[in-house]
Design an enzyme around this catalytic site. Sequence first.
Site, PDB file in Angstrom:
ATOM      1  N   SER A   1      61.144  -1.013   0.992  1.00 56.11           N
ATOM      2  CA  SER A   1      59.885  -0.396   1.393  1.00 56.11           C
ATOM      3  C   SER A   1      59.674  -0.640   2.889  1.00 56.11           C
ATOM      4  CB  SER A   1      58.727  -0.946   0.557  1.00 56.11           C
ATOM      5  OG  SER A   1      57.536  -0.223   0.796  1.00 56.11           O
TER       6      SER A   1
ATOM      7  N   HIS B   1      60.970   3.694  -0.054  1.00 53.98           N
ATOM      8  CA  HIS B   1      59.648   4.321  -0.012  1.00 53.98           C
ATOM      9  C   HIS B   1      59.506   5.087   1.294  1.00 53.98           C
ATOM     10  CE1 HIS B   1      58.051   0.904  -2.827  1.00 53.98           C
ATOM     11  NE2 HIS B   1      58.815   1.775  -3.465  1.00 53.98           N
TER      12      HIS B   1
ATOM     13  N   ASP C   1      57.033  -3.365  -6.408  1.00 50.38           N
ATOM     14  CA  ASP C   1      57.987  -2.385  -6.923  1.00 50.38           C
ATOM     15  C   ASP C   1      59.399  -2.962  -6.816  1.00 50.38           C
ATOM     16  OD1 ASP C   1      58.983  -0.032  -7.967  1.00 50.38           O
ATOM     17  OD2 ASP C   1      59.098   0.979  -6.012  1.00 50.38           O
TER      18      ASP C   1
END
Length: 414
Positions: A232, A259, A356
């Site tokens: 991310s 992401h 996540d």
Amino acid sequence: MSAASESRDGDGSTRAVIVDDSRFMRTLIRRLLEDGGVEVVGEGKNGAEAVERVREHDPDVVTMDIEMPTMNGLEAVAAIMRKHPTPVLMLSAHAEEDADVTFDALDRGAVDFVTKPGGEVTSSMPRVRAELVEKVRSAARVDLSANARAAADRSSASPTARSGSATGTEADGRASSSTVSTSAESGGAATTGGGSAGASPGNSVSTAASTPEDATPTARYPDVGTLVVGASTGGPNVVERVLSDLPRAANLRVLVVQHMPEGFTARFADRLDDRSAYAVREAQSGERIEPGEARVAPGGKHLVVTSDRNGRLSLDLTETEQIHGVRPAIDLTMASAVETVKGAFCGVLLTGMGRDGVDGMRRIGRNGGYTVAQDESTSAIFGMPRRAIETGCVDAVAPAEEVATSALQYFEEE
């Protein structure tokens, strides 16, 4: 301690400087941020003013436009990182040419980017505000020293991935044995030593990864192995480093879940393709993936691993609900791969805020796969990796420049 330092440590509100040559856009961004609880302490209409406002206000984060007169966003990022290092969040339009420039900004020190809000007020504005505020707060928490180290590692690494060998450097001259620290993003106490920090008793974490030079072209690998990489905030350059350190001889099928907004992942895949020995492109629904290939989950879609009637690995894309507020979600890709992949399977979780990928890493570990988490010293945000380590399911913790080596040691045949 300055107000900016307090905010970065979790005390007080996030303080931002807005930079855009459009007064309308500056007003819109200010309203969105302030409605989300972010304090706007200054504005600038070009890069030169951005540098001055950062010097004046010492903000936690800067939102930066790209195309501006006098000094553009790229020049401003470089100047800020040189004169008064501050996390910079790029605001980029949905356009392929802007994607190229946005990645250039990341190379110059920007920590993340977000799609610039549209000028019209629509029913989607609450979602736009939530995304912008979350990105601003996440960017404000980035460890710039980790970014600087990653940049130094990239510049000093030998670009030999295309020849099939994995390389790397020890930028700070330390030994290859890493000390693991699992202090929380909010500044929790660190645990050091050779065992698992924050893991359950009896589940030790390997922290002694050999240097990437040890992953030689003469190493023997299975006919096929599968690697899933999740990242991310702060991830694009680390993902790039990991893939560039993977030799083609390792015979891997690589899935990347970064992401990233829709419209940027195709260009990201192109960059990875240019810098690695693997054939990299944005994933397409229904396609098969073979050894020597890597696929990047498209922004706005979940990447699901399935198999065809002959047992060959194939990919599906879905637009089901977001998971952990994101789509694509690392957890979904990892979980589907656990149910589908046969043979050697490794999961890697890199820098990012939130959780996540944590459940996905746990599933991989519990089903006989191997797991590697990026360490704190090189993570822009040690959120996702820390939480994965705390589950006790992580087999190895490694700095960015040794993540690929840690994974390759698992795939190598004795």
